[in-house]
Design a protein around this motif. Structure first.
Motif, PDB file in Angstrom:
ATOM      1  N   LYS A  65       9.963  -5.451  -2.356  1.00 48.39           N
ATOM      2  CA  LYS A  65      10.180  -6.567  -3.266  1.00 48.39           C
ATOM      3  C   LYS A  65       8.902  -7.382  -3.411  1.00 48.39           C
ATOM      4  CE  LYS A  65      15.060  -6.837  -2.082  1.00 48.39           C
ATOM      5  NZ  LYS A  65      16.138  -7.691  -1.564  1.00 48.39           N
ATOM      6  N   MET A  66       8.834  -8.079  -4.522  1.00 46.23           N
ATOM      7  CA  MET A  66       7.697  -8.968  -4.735  1.00 46.23           C
ATOM      8  C   MET A  66       7.683 -10.010  -3.627  1.00 46.23           C
ATOM      9  SD  MET A  66       7.907  -9.544  -8.821  1.00 46.23           S
ATOM     10  CE  MET A  66       6.486 -10.598  -8.846  1.00 46.23           C
ATOM     11  N   GLY A  67       6.491 -10.322  -3.170  1.00 47.36           N
ATOM     12  CA  GLY A  67       6.416 -11.374  -2.183  1.00 47.36           C
ATOM     13  C   GLY A  67       5.888 -10.886  -0.861  1.00 47.36           C
ATOM     14  N   LYS A  68       6.647 -11.068   0.222  1.00 47.64           N
ATOM     15  CA  LYS A  68       6.099 -10.958   1.550  1.00 47.64           C
ATOM     16  C   LYS A  68       6.505  -9.686   2.276  1.00 47.64           C
ATOM     17  CE  LYS A  68       5.637 -15.873   1.833  1.00 47.64           C
ATOM     18  NZ  LYS A  68       5.439 -17.029   2.660  1.00 47.64           N
ATOM     19  N   THR A  69       6.488  -8.584   1.589  1.00 47.83           N
ATOM     20  CA  THR A  69       6.764  -7.319   2.249  1.00 47.83           C
ATOM     21  C   THR A  69       5.646  -7.016   3.244  1.00 47.83           C
ATOM     22  OG1 THR A  69       7.869  -6.468   0.300  1.00 47.83           O
ATOM     23  CG2 THR A  69       7.122  -4.851   1.886  1.00 47.83           C
ATOM     24  N   GLU A  70       6.027  -6.556   4.435  1.00 46.01           N
ATOM     25  CA  GLU A  70       5.035  -6.182   5.437  1.00 46.01           C
ATOM     26  C   GLU A  70       4.834  -4.678   5.392  1.00 46.01           C
ATOM     27  OE1 GLU A  70       5.031  -8.118   9.317  1.00 46.01           O
ATOM     28  OE2 GLU A  70       6.876  -9.119   8.684  1.00 46.01           O
ATOM     29  N   TRP A  71       3.584  -4.258   5.346  1.00 47.45           N
ATOM     30  CA  TRP A  71       3.237  -2.848   5.219  1.00 47.45           C
ATOM     31  C   TRP A  71       2.541  -2.345   6.469  1.00 47.45           C
ATOM     32  CZ3 TRP A  71       4.988  -0.253   1.022  1.00 47.45           C
ATOM     33  CH2 TRP A  71       5.382  -1.010  -0.083  1.00 47.45           C
ATOM     34  N   GLN A  72       2.758  -1.064   6.751  1.00 49.80           N
ATOM     35  CA  GLN A  72       2.055  -0.376   7.814  1.00 49.80           C
ATOM     36  C   GLN A  72       1.550   0.951   7.256  1.00 49.80           C
ATOM     37  OE1 GLN A  72       5.222  -0.326  10.785  1.00 49.80           O
ATOM     38  NE2 GLN A  72       4.435  -2.198  11.730  1.00 49.80           N
ATOM     39  N   ILE A  73       0.633   1.580   7.979  1.00 55.77           N
ATOM     40  CA  ILE A  73       0.048   2.818   7.472  1.00 55.77           C
ATOM     41  C   ILE A  73       0.624   4.024   8.213  1.00 55.77           C
ATOM     42  CG2 ILE A  73      -1.974   2.856   9.019  1.00 55.77           C
ATOM     43  CD1 ILE A  73      -2.057   3.630   5.256  1.00 55.77           C
ATOM     44  N   ALA A  74       1.074   5.006   7.451  1.00 55.17           N
ATOM     45  CA  ALA A  74       1.577   6.253   8.020  1.00 55.17           C
ATOM     46  C   ALA A  74       0.542   7.344   7.819  1.00 55.17           C
ATOM     47  CB  ALA A  74       2.901   6.641   7.367  1.00 55.17           C
ATOM     48  N   GLN A  75       0.541   8.314   8.709  1.00 52.73           N
ATOM     49  CA  GLN A  75      -0.387   9.439   8.564  1.00 52.73           C
ATOM     50  C   GLN A  75       0.295  10.729   8.963  1.00 52.73           C
ATOM     51  OE1 GLN A  75      -2.126  11.661  10.874  1.00 52.73           O
ATOM     52  NE2 GLN A  75      -0.808  11.010  12.580  1.00 52.73           N
ATOM     53  N   ILE A  76      -0.138  11.804   8.337  1.00 53.59           N
ATOM     54  CA  ILE A  76       0.266  13.147   8.733  1.00 53.59           C
ATOM     55  C   ILE A  76      -0.976  14.012   8.788  1.00 53.59           C
ATOM     56  CG2 ILE A  76       0.753  13.814   6.326  1.00 53.59           C
ATOM     57  CD1 ILE A  76       2.862  15.772   7.425  1.00 53.59           C
ATOM     58  N   ASN A  77      -1.055  14.884   9.758  1.00 45.72           N
ATOM     59  CA  ASN A  77      -2.063  15.940   9.727  1.00 45.72           C
ATOM     60  C   ASN A  77      -1.434  17.215  10.274  1.00 45.72           C
ATOM     61  OD1 ASN A  77      -3.178  16.373  12.700  1.00 45.72           O
ATOM     62  ND2 ASN A  77      -2.957  14.152  12.418  1.00 45.72           N
ATOM     63  N   ILE A  78      -1.801  18.320   9.681  1.00 46.03           N
ATOM     64  CA  ILE A  78      -1.223  19.603  10.063  1.00 46.03           C
ATOM     65  C   ILE A  78      -2.343  20.602  10.321  1.00 46.03           C
ATOM     66  CG2 ILE A  78       0.891  19.188   8.740  1.00 46.03           C
ATOM     67  CD1 ILE A  78      -0.151  21.102   6.623  1.00 46.03           C
ATOM     68  N   GLN A 133      -4.620  16.326   5.911  1.00 48.96           N
ATOM     69  CA  GLN A 133      -4.398  14.958   6.372  1.00 48.96           C
ATOM     70  C   GLN A 133      -4.085  14.069   5.179  1.00 48.96           C
ATOM     71  OE1 GLN A 133      -7.671  12.159   7.401  1.00 48.96           O
ATOM     72  NE2 GLN A 133      -6.800  12.190   9.461  1.00 48.96           N
ATOM     73  N   ALA A 134      -3.120  13.166   5.355  1.00 44.70           N
ATOM     74  CA  ALA A 134      -2.786  12.202   4.304  1.00 44.70           C
ATOM     75  C   ALA A 134      -2.372  10.892   4.945  1.00 44.70           C
ATOM     76  CB  ALA A 134      -1.649  12.728   3.421  1.00 44.70           C
ATOM     77  N   LEU A 135      -2.732   9.803   4.281  1.00 44.01           N
ATOM     78  CA  LEU A 135      -2.325   8.457   4.680  1.00 44.01           C
ATOM     79  C   LEU A 135      -1.529   7.858   3.533  1.00 44.01           C
ATOM     80  CD1 LEU A 135      -5.769   7.061   5.953  1.00 44.01           C
ATOM     81  CD2 LEU A 135      -4.173   8.513   7.197  1.00 44.01           C
ATOM     82  N   TRP A 136      -0.566   7.002   3.849  1.00 43.05           N
ATOM     83  CA  TRP A 136       0.170   6.275   2.816  1.00 43.05           C
ATOM     84  C   TRP A 136       0.827   5.049   3.440  1.00 43.05           C
ATOM     85  CZ3 TRP A 136       1.921  10.433   5.425  1.00 43.05           C
ATOM     86  CH2 TRP A 136       3.236  10.433   5.891  1.00 43.05           C
ATOM     87  N   TRP A 137       1.120   4.077   2.587  1.00 43.14           N
ATOM     88  CA  TRP A 137       1.702   2.818   3.053  1.00 43.14           C
ATOM     89  C   TRP A 137       3.214   2.930   3.121  1.00 43.14           C
ATOM     90  CZ3 TRP A 137      -1.356  -0.592   5.239  1.00 43.14           C
ATOM     91  CH2 TRP A 137      -2.705  -0.611   4.879  1.00 43.14           C
ATOM     92  N   VAL A 138       3.794   2.402   4.188  1.00 46.72           N
ATOM     93  CA  VAL A 138       5.249   2.339   4.351  1.00 46.72           C
ATOM     94  C   VAL A 138       5.633   0.924   4.732  1.00 46.72           C
ATOM     95  CG1 VAL A 138       5.465   4.750   5.044  1.00 46.72           C
ATOM     96  CG2 VAL A 138       5.153   3.001   6.798  1.00 46.72           C
ATOM     97  N   GLN A 139       6.860   0.575   4.441  1.00 49.55           N
ATOM     98  CA  GLN A 139       7.350  -0.731   4.870  1.00 49.55           C
ATOM     99  C   GLN A 139       7.475  -0.780   6.387  1.00 49.55           C
ATOM    100  OE1 GLN A 139      10.348  -3.036   2.706  1.00 49.55           O
ATOM    101  NE2 GLN A 139      10.675  -1.184   1.511  1.00 49.55           N
ATOM    102  N   LYS A 140       7.241  -1.932   6.936  1.00 51.61           N
ATOM    103  CA  LYS A 140       7.379  -2.126   8.374  1.00 51.61           C
ATOM    104  C   LYS A 140       8.772  -1.695   8.823  1.00 51.61           C
ATOM    105  CE  LYS A 140       6.866  -5.634  11.990  1.00 51.61           C
ATOM    106  NZ  LYS A 140       6.556  -7.065  12.276  1.00 51.61           N
TER     107      LYS A 140
END
Length: 223
Positions: A69-82, A177-184
């Motif tokens: 949602k607009m506003g104060k969403t908290e984000w963290q970074i996810a990663q995968i590597n194979i 390898q890939a990184l992407w943002w996910v919600q906390k």
């Protein structure tokens, strides 16, 4: 593909590209828009393109990550590597890799910014069969930000083990390898991680999936 930030026609091209992935069952993603009848006023959840008309990034829904949602969403970074092992577990050629797992995983668990990692009852993810090929193993984790992840990967004891990757793994064709943002609080699935690798293979780095060399800020970030 046309640059998705150029205008209305690019928005349609971008939407079509993600629709292709949806049709293949690779992604689960909804576009969020103020008015679906007026694409020029819409927000694309893939490229986060927003025309200069006062509308801001409103959010996206992808692979169970929930609503942003607009506003104060908290984000963290996810990663995968194979990677694809040179030989199966138990073979002397790759045994040093498996012998180091507990130590490397403990290092990650105690690293600043660590949030979560994929693991089975064994305490690691090497027995999680993500693809039909049993030699492919997957590593996934979530961190508070890209800086914390980068510090662990390249500036901790993990870096020495990573430098021996070629001794245990085949040269991988395609994105590994890939990184992407996910919600906390979101714990990404293996399918979600594989879809991000596919996005990089198909389109290169984007806000939807990127690498350390071409990073993107969290959704809604304003310089």
């Amino acid at each position: 593909m046309e640059n998705p930030r150029r205008g209305r026609s690019a928005w349609h091209a971008c939407k079509a590209a993600v629709s292709e992935a949806l049709a293949m069952g690779i992604l689960a993603l909804n576009f969020v828009a103020r008015d679906f009848e007026k694409p020029k006023m819409a927000i694309c959840a893939f490229c986060q393109y927003a025309p200069k008309n006062g509308y801001k990034y409103e959010g996206l829904i992808m692979n169970g990550a929930g609503n942003t949602k607009m506003g104060k969403t908290e984000w963290q970074i996810a990663q995968i590597n194979i990677g694809r092992l040179l030989a199966p577990h138990g073979d002397a050629r790759v045994q040093p890799f498996f012998d180091a797992l507990d130590r490397i995983n403990a290092m990650a668990d105690g690293a600043p910014g660590f949030v979560w990692r994929l693991q089975s009852e064994t305490g690691n993810a090497t027995d999680v069969q993500a693809t039909p090929d049993p030699l492919i193993i997957v590593n996934m984790s979530v961190w508070t930000n890209t800086e914390a992840l980068f510090a662990y990967v390249y500036r901790s004891g993990h870096a020495a083990e990573m430098s021996r990757r070629r001794a245990y793994f085949e040269r991988f064709e395609g994105a590994y390898q890939a990184l992407w943002w996910v919600q906390k609080g979101h714990q990404p699935t293996v399918a979600e991680g594989l879809s991000r690798l596919w996005m990089i293979d198909r389109f290169g780095s984007s806000p939807f999936a990127f690498t350390f060399k071409a990073r993107f800020a969290e959704p809604g970030h304003i310089e």
